[in-house]
Design a protein around this motif. Structure first.
Motif, PDB file in Angstrom:
ATOM      1  N   ILE A   1       0.696  -0.991   0.051  1.00 18.71           N
ATOM      2  CA  ILE A   1      -0.152  -0.143   0.167  1.00 18.71           C
ATOM      3  C   ILE A   1       0.680   1.267   0.075  1.00 18.71           C
ATOM      4  O   ILE A   1       0.609   2.173  -0.960  1.00 18.71           O
ATOM      5  CB  ILE A   1      -0.876  -0.033   1.200  1.00 18.71           C
ATOM      6  CG1 ILE A   1      -1.924  -1.263   1.226  1.00 18.71           C
ATOM      7  CG2 ILE A   1      -1.545   1.459   1.353  1.00 18.71           C
ATOM      8  CD1 ILE A   1      -2.476  -1.685   2.472  1.00 18.71           C
ATOM      9  N   ILE A   2       2.054   1.347   0.793  1.00 18.11           N
ATOM     10  CA  ILE A   2       2.837   2.416   0.877  1.00 18.11           C
ATOM     11  C   ILE A   2       3.490   2.548  -0.528  1.00 18.11           C
ATOM     12  O   ILE A   2       3.384   3.850  -1.144  1.00 18.11           O
ATOM     13  CB  ILE A   2       3.966   2.178   1.878  1.00 18.11           C
ATOM     14  CG1 ILE A   2       3.319   1.991   3.184  1.00 18.11           C
ATOM     15  CG2 ILE A   2       4.791   3.125   1.655  1.00 18.11           C
ATOM     16  CD1 ILE A   2       4.616   1.394   4.277  1.00 18.11           C
ATOM     17  N   LEU A   3       3.893   1.435  -1.021  1.00 17.82           N
ATOM     18  CA  LEU A   3       4.402   1.684  -2.526  1.00 17.82           C
ATOM     19  C   LEU A   3       3.373   2.115  -3.660  1.00 17.82           C
ATOM     20  O   LEU A   3       3.774   2.824  -4.316  1.00 17.82           O
ATOM     21  CB  LEU A   3       4.903   0.290  -2.920  1.00 17.82           C
ATOM     22  CG  LEU A   3       6.036   0.228  -4.430  1.00 17.82           C
ATOM     23  CD1 LEU A   3       7.365   1.163  -3.706  1.00 17.82           C
ATOM     24  CD2 LEU A   3       6.345  -1.017  -4.737  1.00 17.82           C
ATOM     25  N   LEU A   4       2.210   1.591  -3.351  1.00 13.96           N
ATOM     26  CA  LEU A   4       0.992   2.139  -4.375  1.00 13.96           C
ATOM     27  C   LEU A   4       1.027   3.795  -4.300  1.00 13.96           C
ATOM     28  O   LEU A   4       0.716   4.423  -5.308  1.00 13.96           O
ATOM     29  CB  LEU A   4      -0.041   1.319  -3.886  1.00 13.96           C
ATOM     30  CG  LEU A   4      -1.179   1.462  -5.110  1.00 13.96           C
ATOM     31  CD1 LEU A   4      -1.110   0.992  -6.184  1.00 13.96           C
ATOM     32  CD2 LEU A   4      -2.531   0.963  -4.379  1.00 13.96           C
ATOM     33  N   PHE A   5       0.908   4.092  -3.037  1.00  9.86           N
ATOM     34  CA  PHE A   5       0.847   5.642  -2.820  1.00  9.86           C
ATOM     35  C   PHE A   5       2.220   6.345  -3.398  1.00  9.86           C
ATOM     36  O   PHE A   5       1.895   7.475  -4.217  1.00  9.86           O
ATOM     37  CB  PHE A   5       0.826   5.853  -1.214  1.00  9.86           C
ATOM     38  CG  PHE A   5      -0.730   5.878  -0.844  1.00  9.86           C
ATOM     39  CD1 PHE A   5      -1.448   6.828  -1.323  1.00  9.86           C
ATOM     40  CD2 PHE A   5      -1.137   4.875   0.021  1.00  9.86           C
ATOM     41  CE1 PHE A   5      -2.845   6.823  -1.013  1.00  9.86           C
ATOM     42  CE2 PHE A   5      -2.609   4.778   0.328  1.00  9.86           C
ATOM     43  CZ  PHE A   5      -3.243   5.708   0.136  1.00  9.86           C
ATOM     44  N   GLN A   6       3.129   5.517  -3.113  1.00  6.46           N
ATOM     45  CA  GLN A   6       4.391   6.412  -3.804  1.00  6.46           C
ATOM     46  C   GLN A   6       4.462   6.451  -5.098  1.00  6.46           C
ATOM     47  O   GLN A   6       4.726   7.507  -5.784  1.00  6.46           O
ATOM     48  CB  GLN A   6       5.644   5.508  -3.130  1.00  6.46           C
ATOM     49  CG  GLN A   6       6.432   6.570  -2.325  1.00  6.46           C
ATOM     50  CD  GLN A   6       7.388   5.603  -1.573  1.00  6.46           C
ATOM     51  OE1 GLN A   6       7.928   4.788  -2.153  1.00  6.46           O
ATOM     52  NE2 GLN A   6       7.926   6.115  -0.416  1.00  6.46           N
TER      53      GLN A   6
END
Lengths: 103, 182
Positions: free
Chosen positions: B122-127
């Protein structure tokens, strides 16, 4: 005397006193107070916990004077744990005494 | 301070106990007063000997919290037992609370790390958004999530172990004899 240290010893004293004959609360405090200074109020929490652990059973008995007294009777489990504590205590004091006597 | 007000004070301090137990405890102390009177002691002398109701209540509190925590160890119950023990004296602030806080950081930080791993997709998706680099790192993310799952199990186990160690230490520290010692 250090409070934490004395607490462990108090348990031993209470168990030993009750193993000689059934005792009521005030009697326990009185017997121990004869030997060294204790905070009298803390004996009840201690005896209560030992009772909960199954080391004492209790019963009420009428006394000639005043209201009935609550007696504490040591159980088989109580005797077992007392014997273990007595052995530990003797080993401990023996060690300390030997150190005191060493030149 | 006389007998009556002493017992009322004690009753108020013991409010954390179940009613029936509180009643029993009060009866014990009442009996104590009666016996001591028979021995010719004054209220004042008895009260001095007994010590303050608060101090007595603290003993009962520590005892009841430790028993509760031993029967049903959780972060809440174990912390309560620790704080009740600290209430018994300054000594325990250094020897009980300090080690407790330091030690709890180990399972806690492991827990935080595993949470980061688990949420890494999820963090990567946001980034990155739904770009190519998101899809190329999909295996990396599966690995991280797997690792996160393993770590979370480990941290839960570690928490449980930590509760047991803490409780044994409280028993040892308070010189409490328990059944298992037989």
């Amino acid at each position: 005397m250090n409070v934490q240290f004395k607490k462990g010893v108090l348990e031993l004293c209470v168990l030993v006193l009750a193993s000689k004959k059934d005792r009521y609360g005030y009697e326990l405090v009185e017997e121990i107070s004869k030997k060294f200074l204790i905070s009298e109020g803390t004996i009840y929490p201690l005896v209560r916990r030992l009772t909960k652990e199954g080391f004492f059973s209790t019963y009420l008995m009428e006394s000639s004077e005043g209201p009935p007294r609550k007696y504490y009777k040591i159980t088989d489990d109580g005797i077992q744990v007392m014997e273990k504590l007595v052995a530990e205590w003797q080993q401990f004091t023996k060690g300390v005494n030997e150190m005191l006597e060493e030149e | 301070l006389d007998k009556k007000s002493y017992l009322i004070n004690l009753e108020n301090e013991l409010n954390f106990l179940p009613l029936s137990e509180k009643q029993e405890v009060l009866e014990d102390y009442e009996e104590y007063f009666v016996m001591a009177h028979e021995n010719g002691r004054s209220d004042e002398d008895i009260i001095k000997g007994l010590g303050s109701p608060r101090k007595i209540a603290k003993e009962f509190l520590a005892q009841s919290e430790i028993t509760k925590a031993s029967d049903n160890p959780s972060l809440n119950s174990v912390s309560r037992a620790v704080f009740a023990t600290v209430g018994l004296g300054l000594f325990n602030l250094v020897f009980v609370l300090a080690p407790f806080i330091v030690m709890i950081l180990i399972p806690f930080s492991l827990f935080v790390i595993s949470a980061v791993f688990l949420t890494s997709p999820i963090i990567l998706l946001f980034q990155e958004g739904l770009t190519v680099s998101f899809f190329t790192s999909i295996f990396l993310m599966i690995g991280l999530v797997g690792l996160g799952l393993l770590l979370i199990v480990a941290s839960i186990k570690l928490f449980k172990y930590f509760y047991q160690v803490t409780l044994s230490y409280l028993h040892f520290n308070l010189n409490i004899v328990r059944r298992k010692h037989i």
